[in-house]
Design a protein around this motif. Structure first.
Motif, PDB file in Angstrom:
ATOM      1  N   ALA A  91       0.827  -1.213   0.000  1.00  0.00           N
ATOM      2  CA  ALA A  91       0.000   0.000   0.000  1.00  0.00           C
ATOM      3  C   ALA A  91       0.855   1.253   0.000  1.00  0.00           C
ATOM      4  N   ALA A  92       2.022   1.182   0.629  1.00  0.00           N
ATOM      5  CA  ALA A  92       2.923   2.336   0.675  1.00  0.00           C
ATOM      6  C   ALA A  92       3.515   2.669  -0.697  1.00  0.00           C
ATOM      7  N   MET A  93       3.385   1.754  -1.659  1.00  0.00           N
ATOM      8  CA  MET A  93       3.891   1.993  -3.008  1.00  0.00           C
ATOM      9  C   MET A  93       2.898   2.784  -3.858  1.00  0.00           C
ATOM     10  N   VAL A  94       1.687   2.975  -3.362  1.00  0.00           N
ATOM     11  CA  VAL A  94       0.650   3.706  -4.103  1.00  0.00           C
ATOM     12  C   VAL A  94       0.772   5.197  -3.786  1.00  0.00           C
ATOM     13  N   GLN A  95       0.825   6.009  -4.830  1.00  0.00           N
ATOM     14  CA  GLN A  95       0.985   7.452  -4.695  1.00  0.00           C
ATOM     15  C   GLN A  95      -0.310   8.165  -5.090  1.00  0.00           C
ATOM     16  N   PRO A  96      -0.546   9.383  -4.567  1.00  0.00           N
ATOM     17  CA  PRO A  96      -1.683  10.179  -5.026  1.00  0.00           C
ATOM     18  C   PRO A  96      -1.658  10.335  -6.541  1.00  0.00           C
ATOM     19  N   SER A 104      -7.910 -10.324  -7.029  1.00  0.00           N
ATOM     20  CA  SER A 104      -8.608 -10.992  -5.925  1.00  0.00           C
ATOM     21  C   SER A 104      -7.609 -11.733  -5.042  1.00  0.00           C
ATOM     22  N   GLY A 105      -7.947 -11.817  -3.756  1.00  0.00           N
ATOM     23  CA  GLY A 105      -7.097 -12.598  -2.855  1.00  0.00           C
ATOM     24  C   GLY A 105      -7.021 -12.008  -1.466  1.00  0.00           C
ATOM     25  N   THR A 106      -6.574 -12.832  -0.514  1.00  0.00           N
ATOM     26  CA  THR A 106      -6.505 -12.392   0.872  1.00  0.00           C
ATOM     27  C   THR A 106      -5.310 -11.480   1.140  1.00  0.00           C
ATOM     28  N   THR A 107      -4.252 -11.583   0.338  1.00  0.00           N
ATOM     29  CA  THR A 107      -3.120 -10.659   0.502  1.00  0.00           C
ATOM     30  C   THR A 107      -3.456  -9.299  -0.094  1.00  0.00           C
ATOM     31  N   THR A 108      -4.073  -9.274  -1.262  1.00  0.00           N
ATOM     32  CA  THR A 108      -4.473  -7.996  -1.851  1.00  0.00           C
ATOM     33  C   THR A 108      -5.565  -7.324  -1.023  1.00  0.00           C
ATOM     34  N   LEU A 109      -6.361  -8.112  -0.311  1.00  0.00           N
ATOM     35  CA  LEU A 109      -7.349  -7.524   0.605  1.00  0.00           C
ATOM     36  C   LEU A 109      -6.649  -6.695   1.679  1.00  0.00           C
ATOM     37  N   GLN A 110      -5.498  -7.163   2.125  1.00  0.00           N
ATOM     38  CA  GLN A 110      -4.740  -6.405   3.127  1.00  0.00           C
ATOM     39  C   GLN A 110      -4.223  -5.076   2.553  1.00  0.00           C
ATOM     40  N   ILE A 111      -3.917  -5.058   1.258  1.00  0.00           N
ATOM     41  CA  ILE A 111      -3.533  -3.794   0.625  1.00  0.00           C
ATOM     42  C   ILE A 111      -4.694  -2.813   0.707  1.00  0.00           C
ATOM     43  N   ALA A 112      -5.899  -3.292   0.415  1.00  0.00           N
ATOM     44  CA  ALA A 112      -7.085  -2.435   0.476  1.00  0.00           C
ATOM     45  C   ALA A 112      -7.261  -1.840   1.871  1.00  0.00           C
ATOM     46  N   HIS A 113      -7.058  -2.651   2.894  1.00  0.00           N
ATOM     47  CA  HIS A 113      -7.196  -2.165   4.266  1.00  0.00           C
ATOM     48  C   HIS A 113      -6.184  -1.055   4.574  1.00  0.00           C
ATOM     49  N   HIS A 114      -4.984  -1.156   4.010  1.00  0.00           N
ATOM     50  CA  HIS A 114      -3.907  -0.226   4.334  1.00  0.00           C
ATOM     51  C   HIS A 114      -3.808   0.978   3.399  1.00  0.00           C
ATOM     52  N   LEU A 115      -4.574   0.999   2.331  1.00  0.00           N
ATOM     53  CA  LEU A 115      -4.503   2.130   1.409  1.00  0.00           C
ATOM     54  C   LEU A 115      -4.981   3.412   2.091  1.00  0.00           C
ATOM     55  N   PRO A 116      -4.305   4.539   1.839  1.00  0.00           N
ATOM     56  CA  PRO A 116      -4.784   5.810   2.390  1.00  0.00           C
ATOM     57  C   PRO A 116      -6.096   6.210   1.718  1.00  0.00           C
ATOM     58  N   ASP A 117      -6.954   6.857   2.468  1.00  0.00           N
ATOM     59  CA  ASP A 117      -8.251   7.288   1.935  1.00  0.00           C
ATOM     60  C   ASP A 117      -8.059   8.612   1.204  1.00  0.00           C
ATOM     61  N   ASP A 118      -7.581   8.518  -0.027  1.00  0.00           N
ATOM     62  CA  ASP A 118      -7.201   9.695  -0.818  1.00  0.00           C
ATOM     63  C   ASP A 118      -8.062   9.747  -2.070  1.00  0.00           C
TER      64      ASP A 118
END
Length: 257
Positions: A91-96, A104-118
């Motif tokens: 998630a830290a690799m995603v920029q504004p 799909s997947g349980t690991t990518t679900l964790q990315i969704a949880h950690h993404l900033p609400d931008d």
């Protein structure tokens, strides 16, 4: 064949069944023999169906061409801490301003949880649980890729899902995997998922595979792409797995969580 050789090969067989995979260099150090001797041992055991050779070592025959896919409830319950760390690191690799696809997947679900609400971040996904996680965020732009729901992993597939990607170009794809083998590539259990994943790869400027170390050396039935064709790998594995050397050889960037 000498008694020492026979005993060593029996111990190697036990190790590969216990661990899922083995590497030549650590085995040579463990048994105090040359790497060439270990390669002969692995060749001998491969000929007898105990294992399959892979880059730098061998994989247990039990994990090659796996046909049994765990249910999503099972996947959620294993490697929880590792997946959370990988999700936060990815998630830290995603920029504004980024547009990203979350496979799909349980690991990518964790990315969704950690993404900033931008509000400048756009996320596309075919995963129902990822959609629900992102729907709780107020600013992030979410695009659901339609299709037919596959209840086993709560994700959408089919022609409609693939068509939704046809005219799209995104900055990053975070690709979850069922199997990651340096020689046989990145694989999955479900053929429509492999087809959709290849469409996702085509639409993305940067392909980032996300997986915990349990997927290394595992080979499933349907191939998505070569390991060397990804741009980045986010994982919990360290130098002990030899992945840094593989990353340098194959040309992808390694990010440890």
């Amino acid at each position: 064949m000498s008694r020492d050789t026979s005993e060593r090969r029996q111990r190697i067989s036990a190790l590969v069944r216990e661990q899922g995979s083995v590497q030549v260099a650590p085995l040579a150090a463990k048994f105090g023999v040359s790497m060439q001797t270990i390669r002969k041992d692995l060749h001998f055991l491969t000929q007898r169906g105990v294992m399959e050779r892979s880059y730098g070592g061998a994989i247990s025959a039990d994990v090659v061409n796996m046909v049994s896919e765990p249910a999503v409830e099972t996947k959620r319950a294993i490697h929880i801490d590792e997946k959370a760390r990988i999700g936060a690191r990815a998630a830290a690799m995603v920029q504004p301003g980024d547009s990203v696809v979350l496979d799909s997947g349980t690991t990518t679900l964790q990315i969704a949880h950690h993404l900033p609400d931008d509000e400048e971040i756009t996320v596309l996904t075919n995963d129902l649980d990822i959609l629900c996680a992102l729907a709780r965020k107020e600013r992030i732009t979410v695009v659901m890729l339609g299709g037919a729901l596959r209840r086993r992993n709560r994700a959408f597939y089919g022609g409609q899902t693939e068509s939704a990607l046809a005219d799209l170009h995104v900055d990053k794809l975070f690709l979850g995997v069922d199997g990651f083998d340096l020689e046989r590539g990145i694989t999955t259990h479900f053929e429509p998922e492999a087809i959709l994943n290849r469409k996702m790869v085509k639409a993305a400027r940067q392909v980032i595979a996300v997986t915990d170390r349990s997927k290394f050396g595992r080979v499933c039935l349907h191939r998505i792409m070569n390991a060397g064709d990804i741009d980045d790998l986010v994982t919990d594995a360290g130098e002990a797995e030899g992945m840094q050397a593989a990353a340098e050889r194959l040309g992808f960037r390694l990010h440890l969580a």
